[in-house]
Design a protein around this motif. Sequence first.
Motif, PDB file in Angstrom:
ATOM      1  N   ARG A   1      17.681   5.269  40.465  1.00  0.00           N
ATOM      2  CA  ARG A   1      17.593   4.486  41.696  1.00  0.00           C
ATOM      3  C   ARG A   1      17.051   5.336  42.848  1.00  0.00           C
ATOM      4  O   ARG A   1      16.231   4.880  43.645  1.00  0.00           O
ATOM      5  N   ARG A   2      17.500   6.588  42.924  1.00  0.00           N
ATOM      6  CA  ARG A   2      17.026   7.487  43.989  1.00  0.00           C
ATOM      7  C   ARG A   2      15.543   7.824  43.801  1.00  0.00           C
ATOM      8  O   ARG A   2      14.795   7.922  44.779  1.00  0.00           O
ATOM      9  N   ARG A   3      15.133   8.015  42.542  1.00  0.00           N
ATOM     10  CA  ARG A   3      13.716   8.294  42.302  1.00  0.00           C
ATOM     11  C   ARG A   3      12.850   7.099  42.704  1.00  0.00           C
ATOM     12  O   ARG A   3      11.792   7.246  43.317  1.00  0.00           O
ATOM     13  N   ALA A   4      13.313   5.902  42.348  1.00  0.00           N
ATOM     14  CA  ALA A   4      12.551   4.695  42.675  1.00  0.00           C
ATOM     15  C   ALA A   4      12.448   4.499  44.182  1.00  0.00           C
ATOM     16  O   ALA A   4      11.445   3.988  44.686  1.00  0.00           O
ATOM     17  N   ALA A   5      13.475   4.920  44.904  1.00  0.00           N
ATOM     18  CA  ALA A   5      13.477   4.770  46.356  1.00  0.00           C
ATOM     19  C   ALA A   5      12.752   5.914  47.056  1.00  0.00           C
ATOM     20  O   ALA A   5      12.609   5.893  48.283  1.00  0.00           O
ATOM     21  N   GLY A   6      12.307   6.908  46.282  1.00  0.00           N
ATOM     22  CA  GLY A   6      11.602   8.040  46.881  1.00  0.00           C
ATOM     23  C   GLY A   6      12.499   8.922  47.711  1.00  0.00           C
ATOM     24  O   GLY A   6      12.045   9.558  48.682  1.00  0.00           O
ATOM     25  N   ALA A   7      13.790   9.003  47.365  1.00  0.00           N
ATOM     26  CA  ALA A   7      14.742   9.814  48.129  1.00  0.00           C
ATOM     27  C   ALA A   7      14.380  11.285  48.037  1.00  0.00           C
ATOM     28  O   ALA A   7      13.863  11.761  47.015  1.00  0.00           O
ATOM     29  N   ALA A   8      14.670  12.016  49.113  1.00  0.00           N
ATOM     30  CA  ALA A   8      14.381  13.451  49.148  1.00  0.00           C
ATOM     31  C   ALA A   8      15.171  14.178  48.065  1.00  0.00           C
ATOM     32  O   ALA A   8      16.376  13.975  47.918  1.00  0.00           O
ATOM     33  N   GLY A   9      14.504  15.016  47.314  1.00  0.00           N
ATOM     34  CA  GLY A   9      15.166  15.819  46.289  1.00  0.00           C
ATOM     35  C   GLY A   9      15.442  15.090  44.998  1.00  0.00           C
ATOM     36  O   GLY A   9      16.004  15.678  44.066  1.00  0.00           O
ATOM     37  N   ALA A  10      15.074  13.802  44.901  1.00  0.00           N
ATOM     38  CA  ALA A  10      15.392  13.019  43.703  1.00  0.00           C
ATOM     39  C   ALA A  10      14.660  13.549  42.476  1.00  0.00           C
ATOM     40  O   ALA A  10      15.228  13.621  41.381  1.00  0.00           O
ATOM     41  N   VAL A  11      13.399  13.930  42.640  1.00  0.00           N
ATOM     42  CA  VAL A  11      12.623  14.431  41.502  1.00  0.00           C
ATOM     43  C   VAL A  11      13.194  15.753  41.007  1.00  0.00           C
ATOM     44  O   VAL A  11      13.344  15.973  39.794  1.00  0.00           O
ATOM     45  N   LEU A  12      13.534  16.644  41.938  1.00  0.00           N
ATOM     46  CA  LEU A  12      14.099  17.941  41.553  1.00  0.00           C
ATOM     47  C   LEU A  12      15.424  17.770  40.825  1.00  0.00           C
ATOM     48  O   LEU A  12      15.686  18.440  39.832  1.00  0.00           O
ATOM     49  N   ARG A  13      16.260  16.847  41.328  1.00  0.00           N
ATOM     50  CA  ARG A  13      17.554  16.616  40.670  1.00  0.00           C
ATOM     51  C   ARG A  13      17.356  16.086  39.251  1.00  0.00           C
ATOM     52  O   ARG A  13      18.070  16.486  38.326  1.00  0.00           O
ATOM     53  N   SER A  14      16.383  15.194  39.068  1.00  0.00           N
ATOM     54  CA  SER A  14      16.123  14.660  37.727  1.00  0.00           C
ATOM     55  C   SER A  14      15.628  15.756  36.792  1.00  0.00           C
ATOM     56  O   SER A  14      16.053  15.831  35.628  1.00  0.00           O
ATOM     57  N   ARG A  15      14.736  16.600  37.279  1.00  0.00           N
ATOM     58  CA  ARG A  15      14.230  17.698  36.435  1.00  0.00           C
ATOM     59  C   ARG A  15      15.341  18.678  36.087  1.00  0.00           C
ATOM     60  O   ARG A  15      15.408  19.179  34.964  1.00  0.00           O
ATOM     61  N   HIS A  16      16.205  18.942  37.050  1.00  0.00           N
ATOM     62  CA  HIS A  16      17.339  19.828  36.801  1.00  0.00           C
ATOM     63  C   HIS A  16      18.237  19.235  35.714  1.00  0.00           C
ATOM     64  O   HIS A  16      18.655  19.944  34.787  1.00  0.00           O
ATOM     65  N   GLY A  17      18.525  17.941  35.827  1.00  0.00           N
ATOM     66  CA  GLY A  17      19.396  17.297  34.846  1.00  0.00           C
ATOM     67  C   GLY A  17      18.787  17.248  33.459  1.00  0.00           C
ATOM     68  O   GLY A  17      19.462  17.526  32.461  1.00  0.00           O
ATOM     69  N   ARG A  18      17.501  16.896  33.383  1.00  0.00           N
ATOM     70  CA  ARG A  18      16.853  16.807  32.071  1.00  0.00           C
ATOM     71  C   ARG A  18      16.742  18.176  31.411  1.00  0.00           C
ATOM     72  O   ARG A  18      16.956  18.313  30.205  1.00  0.00           O
ATOM     73  N   THR A  19      16.394  19.177  32.198  1.00  0.00           N
ATOM     74  CA  THR A  19      16.315  20.536  31.635  1.00  0.00           C
ATOM     75  C   THR A  19      17.673  20.988  31.141  1.00  0.00           C
ATOM     76  O   THR A  19      17.797  21.559  30.055  1.00  0.00           O
ATOM     77  N   GLY A  20      18.713  20.731  31.942  1.00  0.00           N
ATOM     78  CA  GLY A  20      20.066  21.110  31.530  1.00  0.00           C
ATOM     79  C   GLY A  20      20.521  20.397  30.280  1.00  0.00           C
ATOM     80  O   GLY A  20      21.211  20.970  29.433  1.00  0.00           O
TER      81      GLY A  20
END
Length: 469
Positions: free
Chosen positions: A190-209
């Motif tokens: 939802r945050r990525r779709a809304a273009g929220a600040a830091g959303a892309v970085l958080r997703s990459r962090h989660g997927r990598t982890g």
Amino acid sequence: MDVSAVLEAPAKPDNGARPGGTGLFRAFWRWHFYASFLVIPVLLILAATGLIYLFRFQIEPVLHADVMKVDQPAGLVAQPYETQLDEVRQAFPDATVVSMTEPSAPDRSTVFSVDTAAGPRDVFVDPYEGKVLGSLNPDTTLSGAAILLHGELMAGRWGDYVIEIAACWAIVMALTGYYLFIRGRVARARRRAAGAAGAVLRSRHGRTGAVLGLGLLFLIVSGLPWTGVWGAKTQELATHQGTSFWGEDPGALSNPTSTLDESLPHSHSVPWGLGKTEVPRSNPADGKRSVATVDTAIEVGQRNGLRRPMTIALPADDEGVFSAIGYAFNDPGKERTLHVDRYGGRVVSTYGYSDYPALAKVVAQGIALHEGRRLGTLNLWLTTIFCLGVIFMCVTGPLMWWRRRPKNKSLGAPRGRLPLRATPALAVLVTALAIVLPLFGLTLAAVLLLDQLLLRRVPRLRTWFNTAN
């Protein structure tokens, strides 16, 4: 840190927790957050030094080509190892030569490990001309320093404790990270779709982890046998059960004076399962007519099927033996050592992987995977990618916190409590971790006391740590 709140009522659910649920998301986020303060610095060091260790055979010959690389003259054969040994003794008359390792390739030098009054040295000899090229302190080379940092942070026993504590909390961080990844996936989308600040970085962090988590858990478990508390205590328990992390050479019962890893303290050449093997003895009164040499030990090892290049541990005195260690870098199953009587050159004992207890076999295989060498090039590159991924996680985690840190200069920790009363299975898991990992249990108890005796009683600290009432 509101870790003591594990025994309190659940907090208000948020960010993925179900309305009226247990509030595990924020509680796990809080534990994940605080565990990172200890884990990230140590993991960053371990990942960086692990990369150096992985590529030590490529790095060191470039940095020290003057002593590690040689030119093979046309038509010239290598000098006997005993001749090369004599050159080393002449160059270092007051030193004790403890081992010799054969050249790993035609353009590489022979390596003699010696103990001097100033410390250990690796002496490099041109195998064709038989001359000493120079020497290095193995602990001060780039890879040597990386090994010391990786093993004990260059702080001896206390460094070992810090690494073990960080490893224990890394398990907590990995488990809570998986929970956050699974339960928070809708909110992240939802945050990525809304273009929220830091959303892309958080997703990459989660997927990598999510990809690295299982590998991290494996590396932690396979590295724990090295530790001073868990490793030592588990070995003690294993011994009481009739097994061992180590192999015990049955031919080493005749008045042993040291173990094999003590006789090769700086070579890093002793197979894990043989590291505590007691070294057998020669009898000076038996067969003294024929005195064996390093070349004899190489010949005996080759005749008995040891893989080359071999490492030969030299006898320390008149009763010592030559210990010929076969090359088994990519396959612990090929680990094999022969103890060769220095009088007459007969084999005193042979001991290898097939003689290990079952537990020692498992540990040896696990360590080979841990060091990126069990599956050859595939293992090397997978471990390299893993180390780079860990470095990425160690950088993006603090970066995400920095971007969302509050303006009131508080720590910005997530606010939540672990509802152990409402979730007995979670209470059992935490208790089990504290028992199985003693340093985790001790540090957890210390955090609980700190929280109860200080953080909750000082209003500024309670606010800064965002402690729930």
